[in-house]
Design a protein around this motif. Structure first.
Motif, mmCIF file in Angstrom:
data_model
loop_
_atom_site.group_PDB
_atom_site.id
_atom_site.type_symbol
_atom_site.label_atom_id
_atom_site.label_comp_id
_atom_site.label_asym_id
_atom_site.label_seq_id
_atom_site.Cartn_x
_atom_site.Cartn_y
_atom_site.Cartn_z
ATOM 1 N N GLN A 37 -1.035 -7.707 -6.376
ATOM 2 C CA GLN A 37 0.242 -6.859 -7.010
ATOM 3 C C GLN A 37 0.834 -5.980 -6.618
ATOM 4 O O GLN A 37 2.201 -5.277 -5.563
ATOM 5 C CB GLN A 37 0.193 -6.653 -8.402
ATOM 6 C CG GLN A 37 -0.460 -8.481 -9.015
ATOM 7 C CD GLN A 37 -0.073 -8.280 -10.398
ATOM 8 O OE1 GLN A 37 0.820 -7.030 -11.106
ATOM 9 N NE2 GLN A 37 -1.074 -9.356 -11.243
ATOM 10 N N LYS A 41 3.677 -5.033 -4.538
ATOM 11 C CA LYS A 41 5.062 -3.625 -4.768
ATOM 12 C C LYS A 41 4.759 -2.237 -3.392
ATOM 13 O O LYS A 41 6.259 -2.278 -2.923
ATOM 14 C CB LYS A 41 4.314 -3.290 -5.821
ATOM 15 C CG LYS A 41 4.863 -4.269 -7.351
ATOM 16 C CD LYS A 41 4.424 -3.794 -8.731
ATOM 17 C CE LYS A 41 3.007 -3.569 -8.497
ATOM 18 N NZ LYS A 41 2.648 -3.262 -10.468
ATOM 19 N N SER A 45 8.572 -2.562 -1.145
ATOM 20 C CA SER A 45 9.354 -1.157 -1.038
ATOM 21 C C SER A 45 9.242 0.033 0.403
ATOM 22 O O SER A 45 10.170 0.980 -0.079
ATOM 23 C CB SER A 45 8.361 -0.380 -1.986
ATOM 24 O OG SER A 45 7.896 -0.963 -3.555
ATOM 25 N N CYS A 53 8.889 4.673 -5.617
ATOM 26 C CA CYS A 53 8.563 3.472 -5.863
ATOM 27 C C CYS A 53 7.072 2.674 -5.213
ATOM 28 O O CYS A 53 6.565 3.175 -5.382
ATOM 29 C CB CYS A 53 8.947 1.356 -5.396
ATOM 30 S SG CYS A 53 10.371 1.305 -7.457
ATOM 31 N N HIS A 57 3.609 3.242 -6.591
ATOM 32 C CA HIS A 57 2.429 1.841 -6.160
ATOM 33 C C HIS A 57 1.474 2.627 -5.699
ATOM 34 O O HIS A 57 0.053 2.120 -5.604
ATOM 35 C CB HIS A 57 3.633 0.998 -6.587
ATOM 36 C CG HIS A 57 4.540 0.263 -7.265
ATOM 37 N ND1 HIS A 57 3.961 -0.530 -8.162
ATOM 38 C CD2 HIS A 57 5.398 -0.042 -7.204
ATOM 39 C CE1 HIS A 57 4.796 -0.615 -8.803
ATOM 40 N NE2 HIS A 57 5.852 0.166 -8.260
ATOM 41 N N ILE A 130 7.069 -10.574 -9.230
ATOM 42 C CA ILE A 130 6.748 -9.398 -8.930
ATOM 43 C C ILE A 130 7.752 -9.373 -7.225
ATOM 44 O O ILE A 130 8.496 -8.291 -7.633
ATOM 45 C CB ILE A 130 5.920 -9.920 -8.476
ATOM 46 C CG1 ILE A 130 5.155 -7.620 -8.700
ATOM 47 C CG2 ILE A 130 4.874 -10.060 -6.973
ATOM 48 C CD1 ILE A 130 3.526 -7.583 -9.001
ATOM 49 N N ILE A 134 10.442 -5.922 -8.053
ATOM 50 C CA ILE A 134 10.268 -4.507 -7.241
ATOM 51 C C ILE A 134 11.139 -5.164 -6.602
ATOM 52 O O ILE A 134 11.754 -3.578 -6.848
ATOM 53 C CB ILE A 134 8.524 -4.759 -6.327
ATOM 54 C CG1 ILE A 134 8.494 -3.165 -5.988
ATOM 55 C CG2 ILE A 134 9.332 -5.736 -5.271
ATOM 56 C CD1 ILE A 134 8.267 -2.546 -7.185
#
Length: 157
Positions: A37, A41, A45, A53, A57, A130, A134
């Motif tokens: 995950q 992300k 990003s 982000c 993350h 996800i 994101i």
């Protein structure tokens, strides 16, 4: 640089992000590995140029025990030996799902089939969720020019 709009105090965006955060909780609670995950992300990003982000993350991944080597190599995952085949499949799906305008037809059948070799239907659904989520967060942060660098893990709850 100051943000054009405060995403955390805007009543309209507050209601929107409340629902996005609830969707994120469903994904977090899914069987999709937490490390995967975060990798997804971070990669989306990076592609979207969302400093906020990427900062968030990356720091969340460190707090969860991710290694600096893997974090430093996410942008060049194809050449790196530190990712599993499953993580590579997720990163490929994330890249294609983020760059949907770059290729006719969006995500290729090959990328989907490769991900399906490593993830069950619930995990694939979480992966799709996800990637979508994101990208929504990235776009909001980029539009308002949300500054990066000050995030502290746990600051949002």
């Amino acid at each position: 640089m100051d943000a054009r709009l405060n995403l955390h105090t805007s009543p309209v965006l507050g209601r929107i992000f409340k629902h996005l955060n609830a969707a994120g909780k469903v994904i977090t609670d899914s069987a999709l590995p937490a490390a995967t995950q975060e990798l997804v992300k971070i990669r989306a990003s990076q592609i979207n140029g969302c400093g906020f982000c990427t900062d968030m993350h990356t720091k969340d991944a460190v707090a969860a025990g991710e290694t600096a080597t893997r974090l430093n190599l996410i942008a060049v995952w194809r050449e790196a030996t530190v990712f599993t085949d499953a993580e590579r499949a997720a990163l490929e799906l994330a890249e294609q799902g983020t760059r949907i305008a770059d290729a006719a037809g969006g995500v290729t059948d090959e990328a989907w089939a490769n991900a399906a070799k490593h993830y069950d239907e619930e995990q694939l659904a979480a992966l799709v969720g996800i990637i979508a989520l994101i990208n929504a967060y990235n776009r909001a942060n980029v539009v308002v020019r949300q500054p990066a660098g000050d995030y502290v893990p746990g600051m949002f709850g």
